[in-house]
Design an enzyme around this catalytic site. Sequence first.
Site, PDB file in Angstrom:
ATOM      1  N   LYS A  83       0.863  -1.185   0.000  1.00 20.28           N
ATOM      2  CA  LYS A  83       0.000   0.000   0.000  1.00 20.28           C
ATOM      3  C   LYS A  83       0.899   1.234   0.000  1.00 20.28           C
ATOM      4  CE  LYS A  83      -4.476   0.479   2.270  1.00 20.28           C
ATOM      5  NZ  LYS A  83      -5.150   0.411   3.572  1.00 20.28           N
TER       6      LYS A  83
HETATM    7  O1  G3P Z   1      -9.080   0.995   4.129  1.00 26.88           O
HETATM    8  C1  G3P Z   1      -8.882   2.287   4.600  1.00 26.88           C
HETATM    9  C2  G3P Z   1      -9.303   2.348   6.011  1.00 26.88           C
HETATM   10  O2  G3P Z   1      -8.457   1.567   6.761  1.00 26.88           O
HETATM   11  C3  G3P Z   1      -9.447   3.708   6.577  1.00 26.88           C
HETATM   12  O3  G3P Z   1     -10.609   3.678   7.295  1.00 26.88           O
HETATM   13  O4  G3P Z   1     -12.238   4.413   8.933  1.00 26.88           O
HETATM   14  O5  G3P Z   1      -9.828   5.062   9.203  1.00 26.88           O
HETATM   15  O6  G3P Z   1     -11.210   6.094   7.404  1.00 26.88           O
HETATM   16  P1  G3P Z   1     -10.999   4.884   8.267  1.00 26.88           P
END
Ligand code: G3P
Length: 218
Positions: A83
């Site tokens: 990533k």
């Molecule tokens: O896949 C991306 C994710 O891990 C981010 O999620 O909820 O931290 O915006 P969030």
Amino acid sequence: MKIFIDTANVEYIREVNSWGILDGVTTNPTLCAMEGREFCSVIEEIAEIVNGPISAEVISLDREEMIKEAREYARIAGNVIIKIPITSEGLAATKVVSSEGIKVNMTLVFSVNQALLAAQAGAFYVSIFLGRLDDIGHDGIPILSDVISAYENYGISTEVIAASIRHPIHVTEAALVGADIATIPYKVIQAMVKHPLTDSGISRFLEDWDKLKEIVQK
Ligand code: G3P
């Protein structure tokens, strides 16, 4: 649509994998920090559980360091995906490592233009962050849908991941606009299984079965 789990928690991964519905795993530095364990050993353990793609994120900002990290993580297992955030350094690193056969999941993507550049640099996956767009008052779903349409216009094969999913409606909407993958937190996957009519339906069937047993025994 393929289902990935968005977590670095091996117990969650083991559990959901046992349901037979899991295609892959994504992690990020925040999710790894929540586990409080050495990063490479967590990725190694996940790779023992899941055969599908497992995204591990670089933390360097400079292209040479990103490339070094990417090569190191890719050696952990054949299904480790790197990533890399969408920056000019990230694009340059993606070009190099993808030409070496290392698959990249370009992350923190919030616009069609960023997604076009990610594909151009050779990203195998692009992660569109729905929840974080919603957080700042933009609807993430039309952006996800536009990325899919733009890719279709040019026959771009980069797979589109609906990421930063916060609730089951995000998953449904991602599927309806044709996302290739949704990467979903454990809690949301649990919520997807549930429906109150399923629960009441099971209770009713069991009650009726007990009634039948009583009648037959008389
Ligand atoms: O896949 C991306 C994710 O891990 C981010 O999620 O909820 O931290 O915006 P969030």
